[in-house]
Design a protein around this motif. Structure first.
Motif, PDB file in Angstrom:
ATOM      1  N   GLU A 189      -1.347  -9.294  -0.246  1.00 39.14           N
ATOM      2  CA  GLU A 189      -1.701 -10.358  -1.174  1.00 39.14           C
ATOM      3  C   GLU A 189      -0.572 -10.576  -2.177  1.00 39.14           C
ATOM      4  O   GLU A 189       0.158  -9.656  -2.534  1.00 39.14           O
ATOM      5  N   ARG A 205       0.869  -1.174   0.000  1.00 41.71           N
ATOM      6  CA  ARG A 205       0.000   0.000   0.000  1.00 41.71           C
ATOM      7  C   ARG A 205       0.904   1.222   0.000  1.00 41.71           C
ATOM      8  O   ARG A 205       1.686   1.428   0.928  1.00 41.71           O
ATOM      9  N   ARG A 214      -8.719  -6.684  -7.854  1.00 37.37           N
ATOM     10  CA  ARG A 214      -8.264  -5.791  -6.802  1.00 37.37           C
ATOM     11  C   ARG A 214      -7.354  -6.565  -5.854  1.00 37.37           C
ATOM     12  O   ARG A 214      -7.662  -7.690  -5.461  1.00 37.37           O
ATOM     13  N   GLY A 245      -7.910   3.316  -1.284  1.00 35.77           N
ATOM     14  CA  GLY A 245      -8.455   2.056  -1.767  1.00 35.77           C
ATOM     15  C   GLY A 245      -7.378   1.039  -2.085  1.00 35.77           C
ATOM     16  O   GLY A 245      -6.188   1.216  -1.783  1.00 35.77           O
ATOM     17  N   ASP A 246      -7.795  -0.062  -2.710  1.00 36.50           N
ATOM     18  CA  ASP A 246      -6.881  -1.146  -3.043  1.00 36.50           C
ATOM     19  C   ASP A 246      -6.279  -0.946  -4.434  1.00 36.50           C
ATOM     20  O   ASP A 246      -6.786  -0.175  -5.250  1.00 36.50           O
ATOM     21  N   ARG A 283      -5.275  -6.352  -2.221  1.00 39.71           N
ATOM     22  CA  ARG A 283      -5.033  -5.672  -0.954  1.00 39.71           C
ATOM     23  C   ARG A 283      -3.571  -5.821  -0.542  1.00 39.71           C
ATOM     24  O   ARG A 283      -2.853  -6.678  -1.036  1.00 39.71           O
ATOM     25  N   GLU A 284      -3.159  -4.992   0.403  1.00 41.23           N
ATOM     26  CA  GLU A 284      -1.792  -5.083   0.894  1.00 41.23           C
ATOM     27  C   GLU A 284      -1.540  -6.475   1.463  1.00 41.23           C
ATOM     28  O   GLU A 284      -2.360  -7.026   2.196  1.00 41.23           O
ATOM     29  N   HIS A 317      -2.615   2.373  -8.736  1.00 46.29           N
ATOM     30  CA  HIS A 317      -2.822   2.820  -7.366  1.00 46.29           C
ATOM     31  C   HIS A 317      -3.298   4.269  -7.402  1.00 46.29           C
ATOM     32  O   HIS A 317      -2.667   5.108  -8.059  1.00 46.29           O
ATOM     33  N   GLU A 374      -5.317  -2.084  -8.284  1.00 43.53           N
ATOM     34  CA  GLU A 374      -6.059  -2.746  -9.352  1.00 43.53           C
ATOM     35  C   GLU A 374      -5.078  -3.256 -10.404  1.00 43.53           C
ATOM     36  O   GLU A 374      -4.200  -2.510 -10.848  1.00 43.53           O
TER      37      GLU A 374
END
Length: 300
Positions: free
Chosen positions: A214, A154, A209, A160-161, A211-212, A179, A163
């Protein structure tokens, strides 16, 4: 708090009972009051240590907008390609307030050393000229074992997440993610390019999407047989360009995005100060005034 009939500026606390135990979400606000015959002006709000803006009417003040990072400054630079041709380009160097040491930042590979850094802001003679055809280096190279998992990050001021925009050949096997970052109170698209992968992670496809934390993919040496590593590159999408509509292998083209020193957007390794460090500390309990039956003010 607000006195609509007043002239000028009045500073007050959103919550005047803040204590040393105040939570990280406590806020300090400066309210701009309505001047004669003037529209409601925006107010500035500190949410913890983050500066924020609120809307232009009292009803919209609940919709707080982070200012985020400052607007970037682009500089022109250039270098001589190996064939002798001079190339001009735009680039965004590291901002002065961002640490110079690469060890100060977090990366998608835990504890992986940075073996090559960003140098497109340097003079031509100081830019990297390695075994590959490229001159200069627009990212960071992180060395790790073949197949090591690469975790999503992140970025600083991210909204947000992430893409996934592209999975395919670019710098060998590559994954490109978009981002949304806050800059000067507005959202702006940035790209992260994960290059030379062995393979993308299962299920990492365009439109997903992430997330941090993943997994994006796994470290490899595609199109870079001399070195097993991750090439990590950050780019700022140019204004009025929709990166989603671009061909994946053109996302790094200079007409669509501008290379930026990754240190401008990578998260810092050291934790930020808690917002409580930015909240006021009352040296004595707040005073309370009471209006008695005799219509006289008394101080508790």
């Amino acid at each position: 708090m607000l006195d609509p009939g007043a002239q000028g500026l009045r500073v007050s606390l959103i919550d005047d009972t803040l204590t040393p135990e105040a939570s990280a979400s406590d806020e300090i606000a400066s309210d701009l009051v309505e001047a004669a015959d003037a529209d409601w002006a925006p107010r500035v709000v500190f949410t913890g240590c983050e500066l924020a803006l609120s809307g232009t009417t009292p009803e919209s003040w609940a919709r707080e907008i982070w200012l985020g990072a400052p607007f970037p400054v682009m500089f022109e630079n250039g270098h001589t390609e190996k064939g002798g041709r001079w190339i001009d380009y735009e680039q965004i160097p590291r901002r002065p307030e961002r640490p110079d040491a690469y060890q100060a930042y977090r990366y998608p590979l835990a504890d992986a050393p940075v073996v090559s850094g960003y140098d497109l802001d340097k003079p031509d003679r100081e830019q990297r000229r390695g075994h590959m055809n490229a001159v200069g280096h627009g990212g960071v190279d992180l060395v790790a074992e073949m197949g090591a998992p690469i975790a999503m990050l992140r970025l600083e001021h991210q909204v947000g997440d992430a893409e996934v925009l592209y999975v395919g050949l670019l710098y060998g096997e590559t994954v490109v993610t978009r981002h949304v970052l806050r800059e000067g109170g507005a959202d702006h698209d940035y790209l992260l390019i994960f290059g030379h992968l062995d393979r993308p992670a299962e299920g990492v496809l365009r439109g997903r999407r992430l997330r941090e934390g993943e997994t994006v993919g796994f470290v490899g040496n595609t199109a870079s047989p001399e070195l097993v590593h991750l090439h990590l590159e950050a780019r700022r999408v140019r204004d009025r360009i929709d990166a989603w509509k671009l061909p994946g292998d053109s996302l790094h083209a200079r007409e669509y995005s501008v290379v930026t020193d990754p240190r401008n957007v990578l998260p810092l390794r050291a934790p930020r100060l808690r917002a409580a460090k930015c909240t006021p500390r009352l040296s004595s309990p707040p005073r309370r005034y009471w209006l008695g039956d005799a219509m006289e003010l008394t101080l508790e």
